[in-house]
Design a protein around this motif. Structure first.
Motif, PDB file in Angstrom:
ATOM      1  N   GLU A 175      -0.604  -6.508  15.370  1.00 20.86           N
ATOM      2  CA  GLU A 175      -0.876  -5.068  15.354  1.00 20.86           C
ATOM      3  C   GLU A 175      -2.169  -4.779  14.595  1.00 20.86           C
ATOM      4  OE1 GLU A 175       2.666  -2.955  14.265  1.00 20.86           O
ATOM      5  OE2 GLU A 175       1.556  -1.105  13.916  1.00 20.86           O
ATOM      6  N   LEU A 176      -2.367  -5.478  13.488  1.00 17.30           N
ATOM      7  CA  LEU A 176      -3.566  -5.235  12.683  1.00 17.30           C
ATOM      8  C   LEU A 176      -4.800  -5.867  13.329  1.00 17.30           C
ATOM      9  CD1 LEU A 176      -1.991  -5.885   9.168  1.00 17.30           C
ATOM     10  CD2 LEU A 176      -2.818  -3.686  10.022  1.00 17.30           C
ATOM     11  N   GLY A 205      -9.505 -10.345  11.453  1.00  8.31           N
ATOM     12  CA  GLY A 205      -8.344 -10.208  12.349  1.00  8.31           C
ATOM     13  C   GLY A 205      -8.425 -11.123  13.550  1.00  8.31           C
ATOM     14  N   THR A 242      -2.957  -8.670   1.720  1.00  9.88           N
ATOM     15  CA  THR A 242      -2.592  -9.554   2.828  1.00  9.88           C
ATOM     16  C   THR A 242      -2.945  -8.910   4.165  1.00  9.88           C
ATOM     17  OG1 THR A 242      -0.759 -10.301   1.471  1.00  9.88           O
ATOM     18  CG2 THR A 242      -0.698 -10.914   3.775  1.00  9.88           C
ATOM     19  N   MET A 243      -2.623  -7.641   4.292  1.00 15.31           N
ATOM     20  CA  MET A 243      -2.913  -6.942   5.554  1.00 15.31           C
ATOM     21  C   MET A 243      -4.417  -6.914   5.803  1.00 15.31           C
ATOM     22  SD  MET A 243      -0.100  -3.934   6.085  1.00 15.31           S
ATOM     23  CE  MET A 243      -0.376  -3.014   4.614  1.00 15.31           C
ATOM     24  N   LYS A 244      -5.169  -6.699   4.734  1.00 12.86           N
ATOM     25  CA  LYS A 244      -6.630  -6.711   4.894  1.00 12.86           C
ATOM     26  C   LYS A 244      -7.103  -8.099   5.288  1.00 12.86           C
ATOM     27  CE  LYS A 244      -8.591  -2.839   2.519  1.00 12.86           C
ATOM     28  NZ  LYS A 244      -9.672  -2.403   1.655  1.00 12.86           N
ATOM     29  N   ASP A 263     -14.797  -2.869   6.296  1.00 15.10           N
ATOM     30  CA  ASP A 263     -13.933  -2.674   7.458  1.00 15.10           C
ATOM     31  C   ASP A 263     -14.324  -3.597   8.603  1.00 15.10           C
ATOM     32  OD1 ASP A 263     -12.088  -0.992   6.501  1.00 15.10           O
ATOM     33  OD2 ASP A 263     -12.842   0.838   7.471  1.00 15.10           O
ATOM     34  N   LYS A 307       7.646  -1.289   8.985  1.00 11.76           N
ATOM     35  CA  LYS A 307       7.309  -1.474   7.568  1.00 11.76           C
ATOM     36  C   LYS A 307       7.273  -0.109   6.864  1.00 11.76           C
ATOM     37  CE  LYS A 307       3.687  -2.802   4.418  1.00 11.76           C
ATOM     38  NZ  LYS A 307       3.635  -1.443   3.887  1.00 11.76           N
ATOM     39  N   GLY A 354       4.412  -2.353  12.216  1.00  7.59           N
ATOM     40  CA  GLY A 354       3.786  -1.459  11.246  1.00  7.59           C
ATOM     41  C   GLY A 354       4.674  -0.271  10.934  1.00  7.59           C
ATOM     42  N   LEU A 355       5.252   0.309  12.016  1.00  3.87           N
ATOM     43  CA  LEU A 355       6.120   1.473  11.824  1.00  3.87           C
ATOM     44  C   LEU A 355       7.401   1.063  11.100  1.00  3.87           C
ATOM     45  CD1 LEU A 355       6.374   4.475  12.373  1.00  3.87           C
ATOM     46  CD2 LEU A 355       7.443   3.937  14.553  1.00  3.87           C
ATOM     47  N   ALA A 373     -12.930  -6.849   7.830  1.00  6.42           N
ATOM     48  CA  ALA A 373     -11.487  -6.874   8.068  1.00  6.42           C
ATOM     49  C   ALA A 373     -11.210  -7.078   9.552  1.00  6.42           C
ATOM     50  CB  ALA A 373     -10.854  -5.567   7.589  1.00  6.42           C
ATOM     51  N   LEU A 405      10.164  -7.029   6.378  1.00  5.41           N
ATOM     52  CA  LEU A 405      10.068  -7.332   7.804  1.00  5.41           C
ATOM     53  C   LEU A 405      10.613  -8.734   8.076  1.00  5.41           C
ATOM     54  CD1 LEU A 405       6.495  -5.971   8.662  1.00  5.41           C
ATOM     55  CD2 LEU A 405       8.677  -4.781   8.819  1.00  5.41           C
ATOM     56  N   MET A 453      -5.492 -10.130   7.005  1.00  6.75           N
ATOM     57  CA  MET A 453      -5.083 -10.370   8.388  1.00  6.75           C
ATOM     58  C   MET A 453      -5.903  -9.546   9.375  1.00  6.75           C
ATOM     59  SD  MET A 453      -0.972 -10.809   8.386  1.00  6.75           S
ATOM     60  CE  MET A 453      -0.596  -9.194   7.784  1.00  6.75           C
ATOM     61  N   GLY A 454      -6.816  -8.763   8.879  1.00  2.44           N
ATOM     62  CA  GLY A 454      -7.656  -7.986   9.780  1.00  2.44           C
ATOM     63  C   GLY A 454      -7.391  -6.496   9.743  1.00  2.44           C
ATOM     64  N   GLY A 455      -6.509  -6.082   8.844  1.00  2.00           N
ATOM     65  CA  GLY A 455      -6.209  -4.659   8.756  1.00  2.00           C
ATOM     66  C   GLY A 455      -7.355  -3.883   8.118  1.00  2.00           C
ATOM     67  N   THR A 456      -7.848  -2.882   8.817  1.00  2.00           N
ATOM     68  CA  THR A 456      -8.909  -2.057   8.232  1.00  2.00           C
ATOM     69  C   THR A 456      -8.276  -1.022   7.318  1.00  2.00           C
ATOM     70  OG1 THR A 456      -8.785  -0.525  10.062  1.00  2.00           O
ATOM     71  CG2 THR A 456     -10.382  -2.309  10.258  1.00  2.00           C
ATOM     72  N   ARG A 457      -9.110  -0.381   6.537  1.00  2.00           N
ATOM     73  CA  ARG A 457      -8.612   0.646   5.617  1.00  2.00           C
ATOM     74  C   ARG A 457      -7.897   1.762   6.385  1.00  2.00           C
ATOM     75  NH1 ARG A 457     -12.667   3.487   1.344  1.00  2.00           N
ATOM     76  NH2 ARG A 457     -11.129   4.402  -0.034  1.00  2.00           N
ATOM     77  N   GLY A 458      -8.485   2.138   7.519  1.00  2.00           N
ATOM     78  CA  GLY A 458      -7.913   3.217   8.338  1.00  2.00           C
ATOM     79  C   GLY A 458      -6.532   2.841   8.841  1.00  2.00           C
ATOM     80  N   LYS A 459      -6.399   1.611   9.329  1.00  2.00           N
ATOM     81  CA  LYS A 459      -5.107   1.175   9.874  1.00  2.00           C
ATOM     82  C   LYS A 459      -4.051   1.135   8.775  1.00  2.00           C
ATOM     83  CE  LYS A 459      -6.182  -1.588  13.938  1.00  2.00           C
ATOM     84  NZ  LYS A 459      -6.299  -2.939  14.490  1.00  2.00           N
ATOM     85  N   ILE A 460      -4.447   0.637   7.619  1.00  2.00           N
ATOM     86  CA  ILE A 460      -3.488   0.530   6.513  1.00  2.00           C
ATOM     87  C   ILE A 460      -3.085   1.921   6.026  1.00  2.00           C
ATOM     88  CG2 ILE A 460      -3.198  -0.301   4.141  1.00  2.00           C
ATOM     89  CD1 ILE A 460      -5.089  -2.649   4.979  1.00  2.00           C
ATOM     90  N   ILE A 498       0.500  -6.794  -0.746  1.00  2.38           N
ATOM     91  CA  ILE A 498       0.734  -6.638   0.702  1.00  2.38           C
ATOM     92  C   ILE A 498      -0.496  -6.004   1.360  1.00  2.38           C
ATOM     93  CG2 ILE A 498       2.117  -5.386   2.419  1.00  2.38           C
ATOM     94  CD1 ILE A 498       4.546  -5.878   0.628  1.00  2.38           C
TER      95      ILE A 498
END
Lengths: 806, 250
Positions: B125-126, B98, A298-300, B91, A7, A4-5, B94, B114, A302-309, A295
């Motif tokens: 990570e996500l 994951g 895609t991150m969402k 959320d 990226k 993540g970092l 999401a 990446l 993959m399970g990425g929440t709004r906060g994480k993104i 992207i």
């Protein structure tokens, strides 16, 4: 490093040009703020130090000192404090070329009691042995050394090595800016260097290497002349010869106030720059989000929440901030100290050793990290709200409403141009943001250009009424004597005397000029009343700005005071005579004799001649620059037959200082260059922010209209034709911004000049018409530059790549 | 490690993992109402290779979005292992994705800046299912599963289309979800590469994964253990999917 970092870092590094501008935006905003804050703090602290104790109002240079006379001298009415000081002028052997540096070594009867000079031990200890020396902290700028190191100085008997036992500083003295080293020793040590038995007693031995001074502070400025007379009487009675009498300049609170005002005005512009940096970040993050919609989806997915993104993108913002803020704070502090050193040397004030004010770093960091972070939150909040479905549909960001009926373009407009114009107004919030950025950039430029034109015109006008070519400060004499002395010098058409002085008034410092009523070398410009007439005494003409600020009118009286005492002058007229005195009331003109009397200038031996002169102006017959330069040299050589003499510790030379009027006018103008540079630097930052803002808006436009571009390309549009659409869009926005900036900029520029006039220096409001043309050219240039990358990108897109999206 | 990682998958085998009950999806604008899916009901058995087949515009992708919680039905329910997805916030969905669903896109959607391994690490990570110390090892495992163990340090631009899609599969596997959902996974690949990628996907059922894929290729659909055929938003045929087949209007 986490993916993540990495990226986040890659997002920063991938578009290097954009990163450079964003970082530059943050850097310059924070740098400006830090410089302004640190300089102001340093000057404030220096001023606090300078007024922390009494200062000498009078310095009597004598041939020797007598300790037994101290009680009698201190008892003279009007004397507040009195102190002896001895100076030895020598050369310090240093490693840098040319191998020596001028060094002033000072001694006092008791180094621990030096209230009148404000000597302060800042490190180590006081010297006790004759071979021990305390160096000024500022000497380290000339040659670095540590406590315990030896220093080598030149003496009549050869080189002598002394040991550094302490570091100190003195109010009003700054080796860093003067380039002249300063050190302190005991009286005995100084006498040994000069080769005499005792420091105070040199007259009998004919030693001229030591200079002895009596420093005096007085209870009231009006008693200055009476105190000098009283002291001279006692000294003469004890066969002590007074070589010269000097009146050191003190730090003027009004000047300080004006400098603070300059910084306040600069701070306003810096805040604009910081806000622009914020808009830049806002635009950049909005662009980044638009570019990375898929992207994010895609991150969402993959399970990425709004906060994480959001945290991931905020990490990019932190990287921008780190790159911009840290060097900006470090350089800002260094630059602030350098600027403060320069400014204090002009006041004059002792800047003191480098001392970090506690709030400067946290404030710089807070702005450098806080503003971008806050600015990024808006686009991040909106951008990450997108659902996976929207993000992955190829048009994550809403493509916007069509122009509809309201946006219908005229039929005569070529379709490609119409497309560009319609594209410019598809997104209202973005149009508004881009227009605000560009308009603020334009306004800022117009304000700065108008302020610089106004001030520069006014400063240039200070000497605009002089019809002379050369000026000279000369030892006190009479005009007839000077004329006789210069009779052999070629190319002189006319010689006149004049005087310069000043007086504190309830409305501020008033600059005073003295001319003879029949002057031909000063072309006065009356705006009311009458000019000086032969026989006039205690009359004055006020400059328009002084009259406006004070509310005084012709026929009113004005109380003035200076070294010679005080007087009441009657106002007989008003004139146009600008001044560049910071924060002053303005200027006034009286007769030379009236001004000399106020300043207590009189012949020391015998009656004062009616044509007493200490400043002259000369008009050349051949007024070409080469001829005037030659005349300056000839006058200097004639008046300085004895050659230059030593000057030190604020004393005036007993030699003639000759210069051209053009050089003096330029010198006055040059003093303001730093202000101009600061103003232009801020305008440049704002301009850069505007350019990037527009570029980002166009980049987003390209991203959102990929399908439209694909359609155009499939219909046969060349890359250049597609690029034209975006250039048109950029120009349309730029032209509107120019119009808005021109409309809003003029009243704001007038307001800024009014602020400058009130707080810093009186200046006429002068609008530079070319500023509008330059601004238009700049905006067209900015729009073109900003359009190049997105336009090229649009032109390079492959049709298949674009149209395969569902 | 691998045993631990697949434990979550094993518990669902044999049971209906996903139940779609009378789901409709209607898009309403000011002027018109468009029915994308119309009363669709079926189940996806755990551990199966499940195909959603249909021509363009039949509602395949919309149905896929509903299964992953990316979109919400207008009417009906999607129940995943006993949990109704509709009840979850964005959320929460999401976070759920994951750990429960791995999604594979037609255009891979790798982060271009990446490397292959870092793309998989990003999913870890996500997703947040594994401790940080285990991430790198797990990423390498996933790349090895898809046959790209030696390609971890390459950027997507240095990989072929098939390799990129296999990285996307590895990424989908990262958090050991019981279900992998693929939207036209071979639609952007040549036939030879498509066959390889499909084989990789199909082999995942042997590891206890349920693989749901969307295709418009009848031959590819025929290789599934269970399937539904969509036409104009309705199921017109099914195999081992417990689906209610709509009457076809001719």
């Amino acid at each position: 490093m986490s993916a993540g970092l990495k990226k986040s870092l890659a997002d920063v590094l991938r578009r290097r040009g954009r990163t450079l501008l964003v970082v530059l935006g943050i850097f310059i905003g924070v740098l400006g703020l830090t410089v302004v804050n640190f300089t102001e703090d340093t000057i404030f602290n220096a001023f606090a130090f300078s007024i922390s104790g009494p200062q000498p109002d009078i310095v009597l240079v004598v041939d020797h000192l007598d300790a037994s006379l101290l009680p009698a001298l201190q008892a003279v009415p009007g004397v507040k404090a009195l102190q002896y000081r001895t100076i030895f002028l020598t050369q310090w052997r240093v490693t840098q070329a040319p191998g020596t540096a001028p060094l002033v070594i000072v001694s006092f009867p008791d180094l621990q009691h030096t209230a009148l000079v404000g000597f302060q031990l800042t490190g180590g200890r006081y010297p006790t042995a004759p071979n021990e020396i305390v160096m000024d902290y500022g000497d380290q700028a000339i040659q670095s050394f540590n406590l315990g190191d030896p220093v080598t100085v030149e003496t009549p008997s050869g080189l002598v090595q002394l040991r550094v036992v302490g570091l100190g500083r003195t109010r009003g003295e700054n080796p860093t800016s003067s380039g002249r080293a300063l050190a302190y020793m005991t009286d005995a040590g100084l006498a040994r260097l000069a080769g005499v038995s005792s420091a105070g007693d040199t007259a009998q031995q004919g030693n001229t290497l030591l200079q002895h001074s009596i420093l005096v502070s007085i209870t009231s400025l009006s008693q200055q002349q009476a105190v000098v007379t009283g002291l001279r009487g006692i000294l003469q009675a004890h066969t002590i010869t007074v070589l010269s009498t000097n009146f050191p300049d003190h730090a003027d609170p009004a000047t300080l106030q004006a400098i603070n005002s300059v910084f306040s005005l600069l701070r306003i512009l810096i805040i604009v720059a910081v806000v622009m940096s914020g808009l830049l970040i806002l635009n950049t993050i909005a662009t980044l989000i638009a570019e990375q919609t898929a992207i994010i989806g895609t991150m969402k997915a993959m399970g990425g929440t709004r906060g994480k993104i959001m945290r991931g993108y905020l990490a990019s913002v932190v990287i921008y901030s780190l790159l911009g803020t840290l060097p900006a704070v470090a350089l800002g502090i260094a630059g602030g100290y350098a600027l403060a050193s320069w400014l204090t040397s002009t006041i004059p004030l002792d800047v003191g050793p480098f001392a970090l004010t506690p709030e400067v770093i946290p404030l710089g960091l807070a702005v450098g990290f806080g503003v971008p972070m806050l600015a990024a939150l808006v686009p991040l909040w909106n951008g990450t709200r997108i659902t996976v479905r929207e993000a992955l549909s190829g048009y994550g960001v809403n493509a916007g409403q069509g122009a509809g009926e309201r946006g219908r373009m005229p039929a005569w407009l070529p379709p490609m141009m119409a497309l560009g114009l319609r594209g410019a107004f598809r997104k209202r919030w973005r149009v508004a943001l881009t227009l605000v950025t560009l308009t603020v950039a334009g306004i800022c430029f117009l304000v700065v250009q108008t302020a610089v034109t106004s001030v520069n015109y006014t400063i240039g006008d200070v000497y605009g009424r002089f019809n002379a070519d050369v000026m000279a400060e000369i030892p006190l004499t009479s005009l007839s004597q000077v004329r006789a002395q210069l009779s052999g010098v070629a190319n002189i058409a006319r010689i006149e005397r004049f005087a310069i002085g000043g007086s504190d008034t309830p409305w501020g410092h008033l600059e005073l000029w003295g001319f003879d009523p029949d002057t031909q070398l000063y072309h006065y410009q009356l705006t009311g009343g009458r000019w000086l007439q032969p026989g006039d005494t205690n009359v004055v003409l006020l400059s328009d700005d002084a009259a406006a600020k004070s509310g005084l009118h012709i026929g009113d009286t004005l109380g003035v005071s200076s070294r010679g005492g005080s007087a009441i002058w009657t106002i007989i007229g008003t004139v146009k005579q600008p001044t560049d005195n910071l924060g002053g009331l303005g200027s006034a003109i009286t007769t030379t004799n009236t001004l000399d009397k106020l300043d207590g200038i009189q012949a020391s031996n015998g009656p004062t001649p009616p044509d007493l002169a200490w400043r002259i102006m000369v008009q050349a017959q051949d007024r070409s620059p080469q001829a005037v330069a030659q005349l300056t040299t000839d006058i200097s050589n004639t008046l300085n037959v004895a050659g230059p003499q030593f000057t030190s510790m604020g004393q005036k030379a007993d030699t003639a200082l000759v210069y051209t009027v053009a050089a003096e006018a330029l010198r006055h103008q040059q003093q303001w260059y730093i202000l101009y540079d600061l103003l232009y630097a801020v305008a440049l930052v704002v301009g850069a922010a505007g350019m990037l803002g527009l570029a980002n808006a166009l980049v987003i436009s390209v991203l959102e209209r990929r399908r439209e571009i694909g359609m155009l390309r499939s219909m046969g549009a060349t890359g250049w034709r597609v690029a034209q659409v975006f250039w048109t869009e950029g120009l349309a926005l730029g032209s509107i911004a120019w119009l808005l900036a021109a409309l809003l900029g003029l009243p704001l520029a007038y307001g800024f000049v009014l602020l400058l006039r009130q707080a810093v220096v009186w200046s006429d409001f002068m609008v530079d018409a070319t500023a509008f043309i330059v601004m238009l050219a700049a905006i067209v240039g900015i729009a073109t530059l900003a359009s190049i990358t997105p336009a090229r990108r649009a032109g390079r897109l492959h049709i298949a790549e674009i149209l395969r999206y569902e | 490690m691998q045993q631990v990682a697949t434990a979550q998958s094993q518990q669902y085998i044999g049971e209906p993992l996903i139940a779609v009950e009378h789901v409709s999806r209607v898009i309403t604008t000011r002027t018109q109402k468009t029915v994308i899916l119309d009363d669709v009901t079926f189940v996806v058995p755990a551990g199966s290779l499940f195909a959603i087949n249909g021509p363009s515009g039949s509602g395949k992708s919309t149905l896929l979005n509903l299964l992953t919680g990316i979109d919400r039905p207008t009417v009906g329910r999607v129940i995943f292992a006993g949990t109704e997805l509709q009840a979850k916030s964005e959320d929460a969905l999401a976070r759920w994705r994951g750990t429960h669903v791995g999604i594979i896109f037609q255009f891979f959607q790798l982060v271009p800046t990446l490397t292959a391994q870092e793309n998989v690490l990003l999913a870890l990570e996500l997703g947040g299912g594994l401790p940080r110390s285990a991430w790198r090892r797990r990423a390498q495992e996933c790349l090895e599963i898809v046959g790209l163990g030696a390609f971890g340090r390459r950027l997507p631009s240095a990989l072929s289309g098939g390799q990129q899609q296999r990285v996307a599969i590895a990424r989908a596997l990262a958090n050991d979800p019981p279900v992998l959902i693929a939207d036209e996974p071979t639609g952007n690949l040549d036939s030879h590469t498509a066959a390889q990628v499909f084989a990789t996907l199909a082999s995942l059922t042997e590891r206890g994964k349920t693989v749901v894929y969307v295709t418009h290729d009848p031959r590819l659909a025929a290789r599934a253990a269970a399937r539904i055929d969509l036409l104009d938003g309705r199921i017109v045929a099914q195999h081992n999917a417990g689906a209610v087949v709509a009457e076809v209007q001719r």
